[in-house]
Write a protein that holds these residues in place. Structure first.
Motif, PDB file in Angstrom:
ATOM      1  N   ALA A   1     -79.163-109.625  42.253  1.00 35.48           N
ATOM      2  CA  ALA A   1     -80.053-109.002  43.229  1.00 35.48           C
ATOM      3  C   ALA A   1     -79.218-108.336  44.313  1.00 35.48           C
ATOM      4  CB  ALA A   1     -80.960-110.049  43.865  1.00 35.48           C
ATOM      5  N   PHE A   2     -79.776-107.294  44.927  1.00 32.93           N
ATOM      6  CA  PHE A   2     -79.002-106.568  45.939  1.00 32.93           C
ATOM      7  C   PHE A   2     -78.725-107.429  47.162  1.00 32.93           C
ATOM      8  CE2 PHE A   2     -81.046-105.033  49.856  1.00 32.93           C
ATOM      9  CZ  PHE A   2     -82.296-105.603  49.727  1.00 32.93           C
ATOM     10  N   LYS A   3     -79.444-108.525  47.329  1.00 37.30           N
ATOM     11  CA  LYS A   3     -79.189-109.423  48.460  1.00 37.30           C
ATOM     12  C   LYS A   3     -77.731-109.918  48.464  1.00 37.30           C
ATOM     13  CE  LYS A   3     -83.691-109.984  49.841  1.00 37.30           C
ATOM     14  NZ  LYS A   3     -84.403-109.047  48.964  1.00 37.30           N
ATOM     15  N   ASP A   4     -77.126-110.006  47.282  1.00 43.21           N
ATOM     16  CA  ASP A   4     -75.722-110.425  47.215  1.00 43.21           C
ATOM     17  C   ASP A   4     -74.820-109.500  48.034  1.00 43.21           C
ATOM     18  OD1 ASP A   4     -76.134-112.578  45.427  1.00 43.21           O
ATOM     19  OD2 ASP A   4     -76.040-111.243  43.693  1.00 43.21           O
TER      20      ASP A   4
ATOM     21  N   VAL B   1     -86.213 -96.309  48.567  1.00 42.87           N
ATOM     22  CA  VAL B   1     -85.842 -97.713  48.731  1.00 42.87           C
ATOM     23  C   VAL B   1     -87.051 -98.627  48.551  1.00 42.87           C
ATOM     24  CG1 VAL B   1     -84.691 -99.351  50.253  1.00 42.87           C
ATOM     25  CG2 VAL B   1     -84.145 -96.912  50.428  1.00 42.87           C
ATOM     26  N   PRO B   2     -87.026 -99.487  47.525  1.00 41.07           N
ATOM     27  CA  PRO B   2     -88.116-100.460  47.368  1.00 41.07           C
ATOM     28  C   PRO B   2     -88.060-101.425  48.543  1.00 41.07           C
ATOM     29  CG  PRO B   2     -86.480-100.689  45.584  1.00 41.07           C
ATOM     30  CD  PRO B   2     -85.962 -99.658  46.531  1.00 41.07           C
ATOM     31  N   SER B   3     -89.113-101.467  49.352  1.00 38.95           N
ATOM     32  CA  SER B   3     -88.988-102.126  50.648  1.00 38.95           C
ATOM     33  C   SER B   3     -89.956-103.282  50.835  1.00 38.95           C
ATOM     34  CB  SER B   3     -89.205-101.116  51.770  1.00 38.95           C
ATOM     35  OG  SER B   3     -88.163-100.162  51.759  1.00 38.95           O
ATOM     36  N   GLY B   4     -89.470-104.276  51.592  1.00 44.98           N
ATOM     37  CA  GLY B   4     -90.281-105.422  51.967  1.00 44.98           C
ATOM     38  C   GLY B   4     -90.119-105.651  53.450  1.00 44.98           C
ATOM     39  N   ASN B   5     -89.051-106.355  53.798  1.00 39.79           N
ATOM     40  CA  ASN B   5     -88.790-106.672  55.197  1.00 39.79           C
ATOM     41  C   ASN B   5     -88.071-105.551  55.943  1.00 39.79           C
ATOM     42  OD1 ASN B   5     -89.592-108.665  56.917  1.00 39.79           O
ATOM     43  ND2 ASN B   5     -88.358-110.245  55.951  1.00 39.79           N
ATOM     44  N   PHE B   6     -87.841-104.429  55.281  1.00 41.06           N
ATOM     45  CA  PHE B   6     -87.292-103.224  55.917  1.00 41.06           C
ATOM     46  C   PHE B   6     -85.796-103.318  56.213  1.00 41.06           C
ATOM     47  CE2 PHE B   6     -87.274 -99.722  59.108  1.00 41.06           C
ATOM     48  CZ  PHE B   6     -88.101 -98.821  58.476  1.00 41.06           C
ATOM     49  N   GLY B   7     -85.100-104.317  55.609  1.00 39.96           N
ATOM     50  CA  GLY B   7     -83.664-104.453  55.871  1.00 39.96           C
ATOM     51  C   GLY B   7     -82.855-103.385  55.162  1.00 39.96           C
ATOM     52  N   ASN B   8     -83.141-103.197  53.882  1.00 36.17           N
ATOM     53  CA  ASN B   8     -82.384-102.249  53.081  1.00 36.17           C
ATOM     54  C   ASN B   8     -82.491-100.842  53.663  1.00 36.17           C
ATOM     55  OD1 ASN B   8     -81.054-100.953  51.028  1.00 36.17           O
ATOM     56  ND2 ASN B   8     -82.309-101.766  49.370  1.00 36.17           N
TER      57      ASN B   8
ATOM     58  N   PRO C   1     -92.430-109.293  43.676  1.00 39.06           N
ATOM     59  CA  PRO C   1     -92.728-110.269  44.728  1.00 39.06           C
ATOM     60  C   PRO C   1     -91.842-110.167  45.967  1.00 39.06           C
ATOM     61  CG  PRO C   1     -91.628-111.348  42.881  1.00 39.06           C
ATOM     62  CD  PRO C   1     -91.965-109.953  42.436  1.00 39.06           C
ATOM     63  N   SER C   2     -90.634-109.628  45.829  1.00 41.25           N
ATOM     64  CA  SER C   2     -89.769-109.544  47.008  1.00 41.25           C
ATOM     65  C   SER C   2     -90.243-108.459  47.966  1.00 41.25           C
ATOM     66  CB  SER C   2     -88.320-109.280  46.598  1.00 41.25           C
ATOM     67  OG  SER C   2     -87.845-110.369  45.851  1.00 41.25           O
ATOM     68  N   MET C   3     -91.269-107.742  47.584  1.00 39.16           N
ATOM     69  CA  MET C   3     -91.851-106.729  48.463  1.00 39.16           C
ATOM     70  C   MET C   3     -93.244-107.147  48.929  1.00 39.16           C
ATOM     71  SD  MET C   3     -90.563-103.713  45.983  1.00 39.16           S
ATOM     72  CE  MET C   3     -91.465-102.340  46.688  1.00 39.16           C
ATOM     73  N   ASP C   4     -93.618-108.400  48.650  1.00 39.07           N
ATOM     74  CA  ASP C   4     -94.948-108.889  49.043  1.00 39.07           C
ATOM     75  C   ASP C   4     -94.925-109.383  50.486  1.00 39.07           C
ATOM     76  OD1 ASP C   4     -95.687-108.348  46.498  1.00 39.07           O
ATOM     77  OD2 ASP C   4     -95.824-110.436  45.838  1.00 39.07           O
TER      78      ASP C   4
ATOM     79  N   GLN D   1     -81.562 -99.688  43.040  1.00 35.93           N
ATOM     80  CA  GLN D   1     -81.852-100.671  41.990  1.00 35.93           C
ATOM     81  C   GLN D   1     -81.587-102.043  42.601  1.00 35.93           C
ATOM     82  OE1 GLN D   1     -79.693 -99.503  38.519  1.00 35.93           O
ATOM     83  NE2 GLN D   1     -80.690-100.987  37.174  1.00 35.93           N
ATOM     84  N   THR D   2     -82.661-102.723  43.013  1.00 28.62           N
ATOM     85  CA  THR D   2     -82.485-103.899  43.872  1.00 28.62           C
ATOM     86  C   THR D   2     -82.460-105.232  43.126  1.00 28.62           C
ATOM     87  OG1 THR D   2     -84.854-103.819  44.350  1.00 28.62           O
ATOM     88  CG2 THR D   2     -83.382-102.831  45.971  1.00 28.62           C
ATOM     89  N   ALA D   3     -82.747-105.215  41.831  1.00 24.64           N
ATOM     90  CA  ALA D   3     -82.598-106.449  41.042  1.00 24.64           C
ATOM     91  C   ALA D   3     -82.373-106.043  39.591  1.00 24.64           C
ATOM     92  CB  ALA D   3     -83.840-107.329  41.137  1.00 24.64           C
ATOM     93  N   LEU D   4     -81.832-106.954  38.808  1.00 26.01           N
ATOM     94  CA  LEU D   4     -81.717-106.680  37.378  1.00 26.01           C
ATOM     95  C   LEU D   4     -82.976-107.179  36.674  1.00 26.01           C
ATOM     96  CD1 LEU D   4     -77.979-107.522  36.507  1.00 26.01           C
ATOM     97  CD2 LEU D   4     -78.983-105.366  37.261  1.00 26.01           C
TER      98      LEU D   4
END
Ligand SMILES: *Cc1c(COP(=O)(O)O)cnc(C)c1O
Length: 472
Positions: free
Chosen positions: A117-120, A257-264, A311-314, A416-419
């Motif tokens: 995941a891009f969080k890494d 950018v696939p967004s959730g918490n707006f960090g990326n 779900p990471s964008m929920d 591409q934020t996750a595999l």
């Protein structure tokens, strides 16, 4: 470069290192520099030379010179992005490769790290920076995090086994994939405590805020996406992506950018403000379209999050937006506090109430679009058909939105934020088969085994406090 809280009218300054260990500011605001560094075309070219590790270290030094030397940052980034953790480092040390999908549409792969995941990209450096700072101070830090999926395992992988740190990670009982749960469960033990909350991601986030406002727990650190270390590390892949695309196809470019918490996308905004030739930053949302409505109408309106297959964008609100808000409201912490208080009290607030044009986000270069379940499935199938790559549902939301933009010769780079391996059932629904698993992810669910990997609690701060006391 000093940082201040977006809500502090006294503008009390903290160093980069202090912000890393604190996470959220004591007044509930987010740490942000007075002014962002500006780079001209020559400086951008110079900075973008070299390996990814070198780019990140040089960029990071612009933000963190007070707390680390450039040499220390190079060492930190070398550990964070080692070939151990990023086994696919290509020639030239590129760990966020860009490929063309079709015509104007590109993918930048941010998910080649240990948890896919891009969080890494942000959490591996954060772990190393924290460890460095704590060792120097000879102190111990308890960290409380909340995850809607990917942050959990990425944070745990980044902090696992590091001395001087205990990590308590909250995750919602529903909404995460089996694979995500297994990844986290496999990291339980030692300094990693996994806590499953009977509720949604927003309940987890509220618990974090609640504890931080309690004096006994005010010293808890954070690793969630508001930590300034994470945002500032993420700026680097915009420079890398830009350089890879601009070299061949010219500039400016757009990022989707696939967004959730707006960090990326906030990191992209910072890159743009620093001078990187980005034309537009397009926020892709799923059915939880709070950000889309905010960008298009200037009204920020909270809505209960609905569970989707990305779900990471929920999300029902987007914490990191507050940093752009700070700029939009003329860097005025009094206005930011008032805006955020209105939002908290009424669940709805408008730029217009602050004498700001409702198109303020559009004027700053943001755009947006919405992708739904049927769009995700179509986008996964389409990308597989046109270029052979099997993408995950979050990335599919970006592709959906990018494909609706006019074809105008400006490259649209989708993050591409996750595999896809993490979301097999949705991928199977889209293309009739599950993606190939790399060896490192084979049979991960079976390895989880025992139920005790997670401590279960209700969405109740008192239960959480008891657990933290017990493990402290
Ligand atoms: C976290 C996450 C997102 C959302 O990123 P934000 O920085 O919260 O906007 C998108 N996709 C995936 C796979 C994620 O893990």
């Amino acid at each position: 470069m000093k940082l201040i809280s977006t809500r502090d009218s006294n503008k009390k300054e903290v160093s980069y290192g202090q912000s890393v260990l604190a996470g959220l500011a004591p007044d509930g605001g987010l740490y942000y520099p007075h002014d962002l560094p500006k780079l001209n075309a020559g400086a951008i070219k110079e900075l973008s030379k070299g390996t990814y590790i070198q780019i990140t270290a040089k960029l990071k030094y612009l933000f963190a010179a007070e707390s680390f030397s450039e040499k220390e940052l190079t060492e930190i980034m070398s550990r964070a992005y080692s070939t151990d953790k990023f086994p696919h480092v290509s020639e030239g040390g590129n760990i966020t490769p860009v490929r063309q999908v079709k015509n104007d549409i590109y993918l930048q792969n941010l998910s080649l790290g240990p948890t896919a995941a891009f969080k890494d990209m942000a959490l591996q450096p954060l772990g190393q920076e924290m460890s460095f700072l704590l060792k120097k101070d000879k102190t111990h830090l308890r960290i409380l995090g909340a995850t809607s999926g990917d942050t959990g395992s990425a944070a745990e992988s980044a902090l696992k086994g590091l001395p001087n740190i205990t990590l308590f990670m909250l995750s919602p009982k529903r909404g995460m994939s089996e694979f995500q749960r297994a990844q986290m469960g496999n990291l339980s033990g030692g300094n990693i405590i996994n806590i499953s909350v009977d509720g949604r991601f927003d309940d987890c986030q509220d618990l974090v805020k609640e504890l931080k406002s309690d004096r006994e727990f005010a010293d808890l650190g954070a690793v969630n996406s508001i930590n300034w270390s994470r945002i500032s590390s993420q700026v680097a892949y915009y420079f890398s992506g830009y350089t890879q695309v601009a070299e061949k196809y010219g500039d400016p470019i757009d990022f989707v950018v696939p967004s959730g918490n707006f960090g990326n996308v906030l990191a992209g905004y910072i890159a743009k403000e620093m001078g990187l030739p980005i034309r537009k930053l397009i926020v892709a949302t799923n059915e939880n379209r709070v950000l889309h409505d905010l960008i298009q109408t200037g009204v920020y309106s909270i809505r209960p999050a609905q569970i989707t297959t990305s779900p990471s964008m929920d999300i029902s609100k987007a914490s990191n937006f507050e940093r752009v808000l700070y700029d939009i409201l003329g860097k005025n912490p009094v206005s930011v506090s008032k805006y955020m208080k209105t939002f908290a009290d009424k669940g709805r607030v408008s730029f217009k109430d602050f004498d700001v044009d409702n198109a303020a986000m559009l004027q700053r270069g943001f755009g947006s679009g919405v992708s739904t379940q049927s769009d995700r499935l179509k986008s996964i199938a389409w990308v597989r058909d046109v270029c052979g790559e099997v993408i995950d549902p979050h990335t599919a939301d970006a592709i959906t939105v990018a494909a609706r933009l006019p074809e105008d010769g400006v490259p649209k780079v989708c993050m591409q934020t996750a595999l896809s391996v993490k979301f097999e059932s949705t991928v199977q629904q889209a293309i009739g088969e599950v993606p190939q698993r790399e060896d490192r992810f084979k049979h991960i669910e079976e390895r989880l085994g025992d139920e005790g990997a997670f401590i279960s609690i209700a969405a109740n701060p008192e239960e959480l406090k008891d657990i933290i006391r017990e493990y402290s």
